[in-house]
Design a protein around this motif. Structure first.
Motif, PDB file in Angstrom:
ATOM      1  N   GLY A  95      13.135   4.172   0.019  1.00 55.25           N
ATOM      2  CA  GLY A  95      12.214   3.756   1.075  1.00 55.25           C
ATOM      3  C   GLY A  95      10.814   3.476   0.573  1.00 55.25           C
ATOM      4  N   LEU A  96      10.725   2.803  -0.572  1.00 61.15           N
ATOM      5  CA  LEU A  96       9.411   2.605  -1.191  1.00 61.15           C
ATOM      6  C   LEU A  96       8.724   1.303  -0.802  1.00 61.15           C
ATOM      7  CD1 LEU A  96       9.887   3.930  -4.838  1.00 61.15           C
ATOM      8  CD2 LEU A  96       8.602   4.951  -2.968  1.00 61.15           C
ATOM      9  N   LEU A  97       9.495   0.350  -0.253  1.00 64.85           N
ATOM     10  CA  LEU A  97       8.882  -0.935   0.070  1.00 64.85           C
ATOM     11  C   LEU A  97       7.766  -0.734   1.089  1.00 64.85           C
ATOM     12  CD1 LEU A  97       9.219  -3.902  -0.663  1.00 64.85           C
ATOM     13  CD2 LEU A  97      10.672  -4.167   1.335  1.00 64.85           C
ATOM     14  N   TYR A  98       6.693  -1.518   0.949  1.00 67.13           N
ATOM     15  CA  TYR A  98       5.518  -1.434   1.815  1.00 67.13           C
ATOM     16  C   TYR A  98       4.811  -0.083   1.704  1.00 67.13           C
ATOM     17  CZ  TYR A  98       7.709  -5.566   3.731  1.00 67.13           C
ATOM     18  OH  TYR A  98       8.306  -6.782   3.859  1.00 67.13           O
ATOM     19  N   THR A  99       4.781   0.472   0.498  1.00 63.21           N
ATOM     20  CA  THR A  99       3.977   1.668   0.230  1.00 63.21           C
ATOM     21  C   THR A  99       3.124   1.380  -1.014  1.00 63.21           C
ATOM     22  OG1 THR A  99       5.566   2.641  -1.293  1.00 63.21           O
ATOM     23  CG2 THR A  99       5.836   3.199   1.033  1.00 63.21           C
ATOM     24  N   PRO A 100       2.067   2.164  -1.211  1.00 62.25           N
ATOM     25  CA  PRO A 100       1.274   1.998  -2.438  1.00 62.25           C
ATOM     26  C   PRO A 100       2.122   2.224  -3.691  1.00 62.25           C
ATOM     27  CG  PRO A 100       0.085   3.329  -0.855  1.00 62.25           C
ATOM     28  CD  PRO A 100       1.474   3.146  -0.298  1.00 62.25           C
ATOM     29  N   GLY A 179       2.588  -5.221   1.631  1.00 63.30           N
ATOM     30  CA  GLY A 179       2.666  -5.691   3.005  1.00 63.30           C
ATOM     31  C   GLY A 179       1.311  -5.787   3.693  1.00 63.30           C
ATOM     32  N   ILE A 181      -0.864  -3.621   4.776  1.00 59.43           N
ATOM     33  CA  ILE A 181      -1.008  -2.733   5.940  1.00 59.43           C
ATOM     34  C   ILE A 181      -2.400  -2.115   5.927  1.00 59.43           C
ATOM     35  CG2 ILE A 181      -0.169  -0.625   7.042  1.00 59.43           C
ATOM     36  CD1 ILE A 181       2.565  -1.267   5.628  1.00 59.43           C
TER      37      ILE A 181
ATOM     38  N   LEU B  19      -1.998   9.130  -1.647  1.00 60.20           N
ATOM     39  CA  LEU B  19      -1.270   7.962  -1.172  1.00 60.20           C
ATOM     40  C   LEU B  19      -0.224   8.330  -0.117  1.00 60.20           C
ATOM     41  CD1 LEU B  19      -0.727   6.031  -4.519  1.00 60.20           C
ATOM     42  CD2 LEU B  19      -2.445   5.629  -2.782  1.00 60.20           C
ATOM     43  N   ARG B  26       7.138   1.752  11.256  1.00 55.31           N
ATOM     44  CA  ARG B  26       6.840   0.431  10.711  1.00 55.31           C
ATOM     45  C   ARG B  26       7.158  -0.655  11.725  1.00 55.31           C
ATOM     46  NH1 ARG B  26       9.292   1.044   4.766  1.00 55.31           N
ATOM     47  NH2 ARG B  26       7.467   1.960   3.772  1.00 55.31           N
ATOM     48  N   HIS B  55       2.405   1.397  10.989  1.00 55.00           N
ATOM     49  CA  HIS B  55       2.088   0.465   9.908  1.00 55.00           C
ATOM     50  C   HIS B  55       2.491  -0.935  10.326  1.00 55.00           C
ATOM     51  CE1 HIS B  55       1.856   3.527   6.378  1.00 55.00           C
ATOM     52  NE2 HIS B  55       0.820   3.551   7.171  1.00 55.00           N
ATOM     53  N   VAL B  56       1.497  -1.797  10.500  1.00 58.29           N
ATOM     54  CA  VAL B  56       1.760  -3.145  10.983  1.00 58.29           C
ATOM     55  C   VAL B  56       1.914  -4.098   9.816  1.00 58.29           C
ATOM     56  CG1 VAL B  56       0.870  -5.052  12.337  1.00 58.29           C
ATOM     57  CG2 VAL B  56       0.455  -2.695  13.073  1.00 58.29           C
ATOM     58  N   ILE B  57       3.058  -4.760   9.740  1.00 56.95           N
ATOM     59  CA  ILE B  57       3.273  -5.791   8.725  1.00 56.95           C
ATOM     60  C   ILE B  57       3.271  -7.113   9.459  1.00 56.95           C
ATOM     61  CG2 ILE B  57       4.880  -6.692   7.024  1.00 56.95           C
ATOM     62  CD1 ILE B  57       5.744  -3.526   6.985  1.00 56.95           C
TER      63      ILE B  57
END
Lengths: 230, 270
Positions: A95-100, A179, A181, B19, B26, B55-57
């Motif tokens: 679940g790493l997509l769209y994370t730092p 992404g 965000i 982080l 999402r 979290h808005v994409i």
């Protein structure tokens, strides 16, 4: 021309006012770029030094590959990592997509060939007698490694700086994997892309100024390090 | 040196901790709902009430649905009715609800070289732009607006090839700016148009066609297809957005007295 000046004036107000969104973008940029550069340094410097020591044909092939990868387009790295990190991909479970963290992975891949390749060049460029001297004095691998590190430190620092410059300024990987965000993965470059598309030049200019300032500060630190280690 | 090294390592280890984002939902959505500021107007209250970040994409509707098909988001807010139904029928989404509506308009340069100003018929406007070969800037990104534009062109039966037809491949605001720079015609949702009106040289040419109706829907990504999605949170967001309170907030979100969206969830708004 008028609106450009207006933009510069507004941008100074944003910087001095320490706007929250603005600070957040700067922090994300710094955190992600520092982390990815640090990882690329830990992996790339030893790898580069090792490859420089091998005078075999395989090593030359690897050097050519590294040099090619230095010009790897950011969006290609973004696409590759995206397909691995998406829930449909092999690493989707994380679940790493769209994370730092995803941005760090992408930027690491961008920085590694630069750090490794330029470190290798720095070591190759050293006087051959250093190596001979080290061995004649009976240095083991760890000792000669440290010695090369010391002798080639300027070149290696330059390699790290170049890697940092690449990831700090890139936008493709950050956009695709982070992404954009707000407050989470929006960094300086993706914020500039967004604000420009909205026609909000002031915010973009403010971020651009910070980008340059940070690059300046990092370079000043680098020359201080040179002075200090002389 | 050792101390410095240790300090540096400690610092680097501290970065990943900052982080960590906490509880997150999402949302993939169109560029228009985000860029007009609507989401900033309605999401913070949800975030406070549920102690979770949204979290808005912000991408086009087509891409938002594609991301959801990969299971990379929990909920989508889009405007492409046909594609939304397909998305649900294929098993990727559940519990689609109407959220709000507005309409598309066609903008063009003030001197109106294609002569479409004041028309109500969007298809006729496209025909005239086509016959005069005037620049038309398309989103070109499979977004909801792009899908609508393609439908309109299909209805006219005309081919869109030639230098005059420009595919931007970018978000609504960026496309609008490109049309503005190129003195071209462009199809845009009214909310984005009103948000940018003062920065544009383009003016309103065509409005009021029933074909230009623009409904938005919210859909939870199916927990049957993707076990990991935050389905309950997604449903909580859907419940909030379709609630009378939030629908009233959508209705009251105006720009210089003009409403940008009209709430349409049953039980809320007008």
């Amino acid at each position: 021309m008028d609106y450009i000046w207006q933009g510069v004036r507004d941008s100074l107000r944003i910087i001095t006012g320490l706007d929250r969104e603005f600070l957040s973008a700067v922090l994300v940029s710094l955190k992600v770029a520092f982390l990815s550069t640090a990882l690329a340094t830990l992996a790339g410097v030893p790898f580069g030094m090792w490859i420089a020591e091998k005078r075999s044909r395989g090593a030359r092939v690897i050097m050519t590959i590294l040099n090619t990868l230095m010009s790897l387009p950011t969006v290609v790295v973004g696409l590759m990592v995206y397909s691995f990190l998406s829930r449909r991909g092999p690493l989707g479970e994380l679940g790493l997509l769209y994370t730092p963290a995803a941005m760090v992975i992408g930027q690491f891949i961008l920085a590694f060939p630069i750090v490794a390749g330029l470190s290798a060049s720095a070591v190759v460029g050293l006087d051959k007698r250093i190596r001979a001297t080290a061995f004649s004095l009976g240095a083991d691998t760890a000792q000669s490694f440290r010695m090369f590190l010391r002798e080639a430190r300027y070149g290696i620092m330059a390699a790290i700086m170049a890697g940092f410059g690449r990831v700090f300024a890139e936008v493709g990987v950050s956009m695709m994997l982070g992404g954009n965000i707000r407050g989470y993965t929006r960094n300086i470059t993706t914020a500039i892309a967004l604000e420009t598309s909205k026609g909000e030049f002031a915010f973009g200019i403010a971020l651009g100024l910070v980008l340059l300032t940070v690059a300046l500060v990092v370079n000043i630190l680098f020359s201080l390090f040179r002075e200090w280690s002389r | 040196m050792q101390v410095k090294l240790r300090l540096l390592c400690g610092l680097l280890l501290a970065i990943p901790m900052t982080l960590w984002a906490g509880d997150v939902l999402r949302l993939a959505t169109t560029t228009s709902t985000y860029e007009t500021g609507l989401l900033d107007h309605i999401l913070p209250e949800f975030e406070r009430a549920h102690d979770c970040k949204v979290h808005v994409i912000s991408v086009g509707s087509g891409k938002a649905m594609q991301i959801a098909r990969n299971g990379d988001v929990d909920v989508i807010l889009v405007h492409a009715r046909k594609a939304e139904d397909a998305f649900v029928n294929e098993g990727y989404g559940v519990n689609r609800r109407d959220v709000m509506v507005n309409d598309f308009v066609i903008l063009g340069p003030v001197n109106d070289p294609a002569g479409v100003g004041g028309l109500r018929d969007a298809k006729e406007a496209l025909r005239r732009i086509h016959s005069k070969q005037r620049p038309f800037v398309s989103r070109g990104d499979d977004s909801g607006t792009h899908k609508k534009e393609k439908q309109l062109w299909t209805k006219t039966g005309l081919k869109r090839d030639g230098d005059w037809y420009l595919e931007a491949g970018q978000g609504m605001s960026a496309t609008l700016r490109m049309a503005d720079e190129k003195n071209g015609y462009v199809l845009v949702d009214r909310a984005t148009y009103l948000t940018h009106r003062e920065k544009l040289r383009l003016t309103l040419m065509v409005e009021g066609d029933a074909d230009l109706f623009n409904p938005y829907g919210i859909i939870a990504v199916s927990p049957y297809t993707f076990a990991h999605v935050k389905y309950r949170r997604a449903m909580a967001l859907i419940a909030w957005i379709t609630s009378p309170e939030c629908q009233a907030r959508i209705r009251d979100y105006t720009l210089k007295g003009r409403p940008l969206y009209h709430p349409s969830a049953a039980g809320g708004g007008d």
